[in-house]
Structures are given as C-alpha cells and as structure tokens.
Design an enzyme around this catalytic site. Structure first.
Site, short mmCIF file in Angstrom:
data_model
loop_
_atom_site.label_atom_id
_atom_site.label_comp_id
_atom_site.label_asym_id
_atom_site.label_seq_id
_atom_site.Cartn_x
_atom_site.Cartn_y
_atom_site.Cartn_z
N TYR A 37 -3.12 -8.01 0.38
CA TYR A 37 -3.42 -7.06 1.46
C TYR A 37 -4.45 -6.05 0.96
O TYR A 37 -4.27 -5.40 -0.07
CB TYR A 37 -2.16 -6.32 1.89
N SER A 38 -5.56 -5.93 1.72
CA SER A 38 -6.63 -5.04 1.30
C SER A 38 -7.32 -4.42 2.51
O SER A 38 -8.01 -5.12 3.27
CB SER A 38 -7.67 -5.78 0.45
N ASN A 39 -7.13 -3.13 2.69
CA ASN A 39 -7.85 -2.41 3.73
C ASN A 39 -9.35 -2.43 3.48
O ASN A 39 -10.15 -2.33 4.42
CB ASN A 39 -7.35 -0.96 3.79
N SER A 81 -2.63 -0.34 11.23
CA SER A 81 -3.27 -1.60 10.86
C SER A 81 -3.26 -2.66 11.95
O SER A 81 -3.89 -3.72 11.77
CB SER A 81 -2.63 -2.17 9.59
N GLY A 124 1.75 -2.06 11.39
CA GLY A 124 0.94 -0.99 10.85
C GLY A 124 1.76 0.21 10.46
O GLY A 124 2.70 0.58 11.17
#
Length: 344
Positions: free
Chosen positions: A158-160, A62, A298
């Site tokens: 938190y959002s990919n 990340s 990450g």
C-alpha cells in the site's frame, strides 16, 4: 425493499457494528441505486449533538483512489496516455529510476515506492503537522527519502505515493488541474453536486460531520475536523456524501464510466492484505457466502469509511466520524455487511 424481518436483521447488525464506535456511525445500503436501509448512531458533532444524516459531507479518504483510477483508465481508453507509459515520461526528473515504473504499476500499487504518509503524519498521528500546505512533489520527495524502496513490479504494498504520482500524471495528460479533471469526468456527468476535491482549504463546505481522533481508550476523542487536504490530495482528499459515493460506485462497477475492457482490467486483482486482493484502485474480497465485493476503504483524521458493491447491484457505504486506534475502524467482514449482502 427489505421485508420487516430483513430490516430488523439489518438494524440489529448495524447496532452490533456501531457498539463502541463513535462519536457517530452512519450506514446506507442501496440496491440498483435505490436505498433499502440507512441508519445512524451517536452524533455528528460532540459540541452540538445531532444525528449524522445522508446529506452530511465527510472526507472519504482513500476511497478517492477509486475515482482517480477511473479517470486514469478513461485517459488510457482515449489514447491520452498508455498504461505502459513510465513515471519519467510524465514527471521528468521527479523520481530517480522513474523510467522503470509504469502507470499500470502505480495503479496496482506495485511500484516499489515507499509510502510517504506516516513520515508526514507522525506516529502517533499529529494533526498539528497538517496545518500547512504540501505540494505533490514534496510528498513524493518525502517518500524517496525513506529507506525501504523496492524493485518495481515484484509485490503489492500500500502506497499513497503511487496515487499522488497518478494525480500529477493526470494533470500532465489533460492539461487540467486534478479537481477540474474530476469535475468534468466524474462529478458533473454523474450529478455529484455535493462532491468536490478541496485543494488547500482546511474546513469542509456546507453541512458536514465533525471528525475526531482517538489514540487510546484513556485519551478520548479529539476534534480533528480542520486540516490541509493537500497532504492526501490525489490519494485521499475527496469530500462527498454517502448517496453520492454509492452513485459513483454504481456507475463505475455497473459499466457506465469505462469501456468493458478497462473495467475488466481494473477488476483484475492480485493478493494484497490478509483475505483481500487489489486491482487498479479497487480492493476485492469474498464474503462467507461466496459473494465477491469490490470497492475501497479509507482512514484519515476524522474518518474511517467503507464503500463496496456486489455484482448484483447492492452497495454499502458505512463510516464512522473518527480515526480510532482503539476500535481500528470498519472491518470488511462485519455483521452489517454480512446481513446486507445475504439477501442480495
């Protein structure tokens, strides 16, 4: 360069951090772009043991989000897009209600969209699920099938998914693939010759660390080096080396990649998790002595990494070549970071 006593403190702090982690741990500290400390523990490869080196590639997971946020802010500064533009404008029909979600909200992870990651990875995570190619649109649809969508702009989560959408928007705004946009705007200008964004290839190019997963203390480490990067793509698929991650952070936070106003906006943060805040592709947090650090962490199959920098020009890149659900990764408040930034 650190004094002998400072180097000894850093070495002792690294040993304390690395204890119980593995199979390998690597750390590199720089000041104004020059290495002041590096250390390795354990092995890069359990089948053919050798120390991790600074030249070994690894998946930065990340930390990729910081690179993407920089590109999006470049495009905004150039007038190629606006931070007030909506998801619907750039990806028509993909996200119901996308006309209420802005680019700014995606960058700040306040879109309200659920994260797709665990639905894809499984819980516990299963490397077998990542042996095929995913499209970005498929990842977004997986997110939309989850029940916990929220109102945009209300709270950080938190959002990919937000960064996959930013990848699609970047491609639409530039007319280039995301890997081409990274190459032309970040990798080539900074001379990051060992950094790349893979698309579907499961192996890592050139010299690299193997990656491992440990689910519990009894199961040990399983090799999870090879899997599709398409599952993380714009949210976490870049491959790099510690020196090149540090060079990127130095350029970005030193003001070389963005206009001053854009960088200031990127660094404008709001409360996120525990003692950390989030801006645009950047976490920030304060050390006990008061120093504020900016960067990203990450975690993914085979890696847990930490890349942060202070405004005094000191940068720390630390990673272990495992996703370890026993040690839970590299904590932001850790003895090596405390020692590294105490004298900067």
């Amino acid at each position: 360069m650190p004094t002998t006593a400072q180097h000894a403190r850093l070495q002792a702090a690294f040993a304390q951090l690395a204890a119980g982690r593995g199979p390998g741990v690597f750390a590199r500290i720089t000041q104004d772009g020059e290495e002041v400390f590096s250390a390795a523990a354990g092995t890069a490869d359990t089948a053919a043991p050798r120390p991790i080196t600074a030249d070994d590639r690894f998946r930065i997971a990340s930390v990729t989000k910081t690179y993407l946020a920089a590109v999006v802010l470049q495009l905004a500064a150039e007038g190629r897009l606006a931070l007030t533009d909506t998801v619907e404008q750039w990806t028509p029909g993909l996200v119901p209600g996308g006309d209420t979600i802005s680019v700014d909200q995606l960058l700040r992870m306040v879109s309200g969209l659920p994260d797709y990651a665990w639905a894809v990875l499984g819980d516990p995570p299963d490397i077998g699920r990542l042996q095929r190619t995913f499209t970005p649109e498929e990842l977004v649809r997986t997110s939309l099938a989850r029940p916990d969508r929220r109102e945009p702009g209300r709270a950080w989560r938190y959002s990919n998914t937000d960064y996959v959408l930013l990848g699609l928007i970047t491609e639409a705004a530039t007319g280039r693939t995301l890997q081409e946009a990274f190459q032309e705007r970040i990798f080539d200008p900074l001379g990051l010759g060992r950094t790349y964004l893979p698309t579907s290839e499961r192996h890592l190019r050139g010299a690299h660390t193997r990656g491992y997963l440990r689910l519990d203390a009894e199961s040990g480490y399983a090799d999870t080096t090879e899997f599709t990067p398409s599952e993380s793509w714009a949210s976490g698929a870049i491959v790099s080396t510690p020196p090149e991650v540090a060079r990127f952070l130095d350029a970005l936070l030193g003001g070389s990649l963005l206009p001053a106003a854009s960088l200031a906006a990127m660094r404008t943060t709001q409360p996120a998790r525990s003692d950390m805040e989030y801006g645009m592709g950047l976490f920030s947090y304060r050390l006990p002595g008061g120093t504020v650090l900016y960067g990203h962490g990450g975690s993914h199959f085979g890696v847990d990494c930490y890349a942060f920098r202070s405004d005094r020009g000191r940068t720390a890149v630390i990673y272990q070549n495992s996703w370890d659900r026993v040690t839970r990764g590299i904590p932001p408040q850790n003895p090596l970071v405390h020692a590294a930034f105490a004298d900067s």
